[in-house]
Motif scaffolding. Structure first.
Motif, PDB file in Angstrom:
ATOM      1  N   THR A 193       0.832  -1.195   0.000  1.00 14.25           N
ATOM      2  CA  THR A 193       0.000   0.000   0.000  1.00 14.25           C
ATOM      3  C   THR A 193       0.869   1.248   0.000  1.00 14.25           C
ATOM      4  O   THR A 193       2.063   1.201   0.303  1.00 14.25           O
ATOM      5  CB  THR A 193      -0.931   0.028   1.226  1.00 14.25           C
ATOM      6  N   GLN A 247      -4.311   9.246   3.526  1.00 14.83           N
ATOM      7  CA  GLN A 247      -4.514   8.409   4.711  1.00 14.83           C
ATOM      8  C   GLN A 247      -4.166   9.253   5.929  1.00 14.83           C
ATOM      9  O   GLN A 247      -3.010   9.533   6.196  1.00 14.83           O
ATOM     10  CB  GLN A 247      -3.622   7.162   4.643  1.00 14.83           C
ATOM     11  N   THR A 277      -1.507   7.414   1.301  1.00 14.53           N
ATOM     12  CA  THR A 277      -2.864   7.436   0.762  1.00 14.53           C
ATOM     13  C   THR A 277      -3.502   6.064   0.939  1.00 14.53           C
ATOM     14  O   THR A 277      -2.871   5.116   1.417  1.00 14.53           O
ATOM     15  CB  THR A 277      -2.875   7.812  -0.731  1.00 14.53           C
ATOM     16  N   PHE A 278      -4.760   5.942   0.507  1.00 13.27           N
ATOM     17  CA  PHE A 278      -5.478   4.677   0.582  1.00 13.27           C
ATOM     18  C   PHE A 278      -5.223   3.794  -0.636  1.00 13.27           C
ATOM     19  O   PHE A 278      -5.829   2.725  -0.758  1.00 13.27           O
ATOM     20  CB  PHE A 278      -6.984   4.934   0.710  1.00 13.27           C
ATOM     21  N   THR A 337      -5.763   5.811  10.931  1.00 13.77           N
ATOM     22  CA  THR A 337      -4.851   4.712  11.260  1.00 13.77           C
ATOM     23  C   THR A 337      -4.886   4.391  12.745  1.00 13.77           C
ATOM     24  O   THR A 337      -4.965   3.223  13.150  1.00 13.77           O
ATOM     25  CB  THR A 337      -3.419   5.069  10.841  1.00 13.77           C
TER      26      THR A 337
END
Length: 441
Positions: free
Chosen positions: A168, A188, A172-173, A193
């Motif tokens: 990932t 993100q 970011t996502f 988180t």
């Protein structure tokens, strides 16, 4: 065209009505933090940098994370010179061999890194939350706050710091299958988180490594339950993990763009073009070509970038040269020492032009792996480029956060210090003593 790429880095963006971004304090992030501080308080932006590097030669394979620190109050043209002594090595974080199952090595090393750094930066986190009285240059007392605004690291350490899995993006996502998209993914945020980890820790014991690691993998996390930045006020990983020009742009160009050109034009033909290039002041002459070089310096990368486009003309289709030209354009625009809203929009357009024409690279089978032609652009560094405009507006120009100075500091603090010790079991204490003596002198 050739003249243009020889002088492109000397162009000046005309000042207009747009907001101008230069030093860190001209970015939006500085204003956001300052507005949350008490009236009259002074902000001391903390800038960290680290890299894992071997510290021994002919004595095994000992590696450490060397962490350096400077502050954003120092002008960027001063602090980004290793000879200015604007950086300080604040800690050595070891990488140990844990006894136990190999599957737990990654999670334990990651937790060790965060725990060590958490201990080192504890005073800075306290000052960021409550402030600290410090003396200014004229002897007055100032209430100072120390937010973390930048952490300069390469991609693997960005994922380590952000506590994100290797598949990932650290900021970011986006997942691996989405790295080649032309649209920027949603950032993100730290709250998301930390909330995921908090809810997970309510159900699973973090030290039950087998169960906890499997659960974090489902969440695309690395498995660190106590990140060093979790209670550092104003610390936002998607913003303080500044995009690094040396590794993300120049290394991307060398590992991918140059490889596409070699594959399409032919390594021998490309080498011949570089060899026959007329010698010119300020232009590096690659007398041996570039195809057999396995490693280049940052300056070598820049020298290839400024001449690669004109050397392709006549030997590659225009449809292939167009995205290569757009990527070089993007790389040069990111490195501008001053940005405006207009120049950032131009940067975004250059990256869009690359994505609009990148399909030709696949159609011509210029992007290859060992198994054959590839059909995607799922490259992590390509995904990180999407957040360059957002980072530029938040932290101002990214050229002030390049890792070039860190590479030099590693030589000064690591590779030249260890040979000065007796190389016995207490060499770590000797290394610290040597660095203390140098700073005292």
């Amino acid at each position: 065209m050739f003249a243009r790429y020889m002088t492109y880095d000397l162009h000046v963006i005309m000042k207009g009505a747009d907001r101008e971004y230069g030093e860190f304090f001209t970015g939006t992030r500085a204003s956001e933090i300052q507005n949350q501080l008490p009236a009259g308080a002074t902000m001391i932006p903390i800038i960290l940098a680290s890299d894992k590097t071997p510290v021994t030669r002919q004595m095994g394979s000992l590696e450490m994370h060397y962490v350096f620190m400077t502050i954003g109050n120092i002008q960027s043209n001063v602090r980004m010179q290793a000879t200015s002594h604007a950086w300080r090595c604040i800690t050595f974080i070891p990488t140990l061999e844990f006894e136990g199952h190999h599957d737990y090595k990654t999670i334990l090393l990651a937790r060790l890194f965060h725990h060590c750094l958490d201990e080192v930066v504890a005073p800075l986190k306290h000052a960021a939350l409550h402030g600290m009285e410090l003396t200014d240059a004229v002897g007055g007392m100032r209430l100072c706050y120390t937010p973390l605004v930048s952490y300069i690291v390469d991609l693997p350490e960005q994922q380590l710091i952000a506590d994100m899995a290797m598949s990932t993006s650290p900021v970011t996502f986006a997942e691996r299958s989405e790295f080649g998209r032309a649209e920027a993914a949603e950032p993100q945020m730290d709250k998301q988180t930390l909330m995921q980890l908090f809810e997970l820790c309510q159900r699973v014991d973090p030290w039950d490594l087998d169960v906890f690691q499997k659960a974090t993998k489902l969440l695309k996390l690395l498995g660190v339950h106590k990140q060093f930045w979790r209670n550092w006020k104003f610390a936002e990983p998607s913003l303080f993990l500044t995009r690094e020009i040396l590794h993300i742009l120049h290394k991307f160009f060398f590992d991918h763009v140059l490889a596409w050109c070699k594959e399409l034009v032919g390594a021998h033909t490309l080498d011949t073009h570089f060899k026959l290039l007329h010698r010119h002041i300020a232009v590096h002459h690659f007398s041996s070509g570039v195809s057999h070089t396995s490693q280049m310096t940052g300056q070598d990368h820049c020298d290839v970038e400024r001449t690669i486009v004109p050397l392709l003309v006549g030997f590659a289709p225009d449809q292939f040269i167009s995205p290569i030209c757009a990527m070089v354009e993007f790389i040069y625009q990111v490195q501008d020492p001053v940005h405006t809203d207009s120049s950032i929009a131009s940067m975004i357009q250059a990256l869009r032009n690359f994505h609009a024409g990148k399909h030709v690279i696949l159609e011509l089978e210029a992007r290859k792996a060992k198994s054959g032609p590839m059909t995607h652009f799922n490259i992590p560094k390509l995904e990180l480029m999407q957040s360059f405009p957002r980072q530029t507006k938040a932290n101002s120009v990214l050229i002030q956060f390049t890792a070039d100075v860190m590479e030099r500091l590693l030589i000064i603090h690591c590779k030249t210090v260890f040979p000065c010790t007796s190389r016995r079991s207490n060499f770590m204490e000797q290394t610290v003593d040597i660095l203390n003596w140098e700073e005292t002198i």
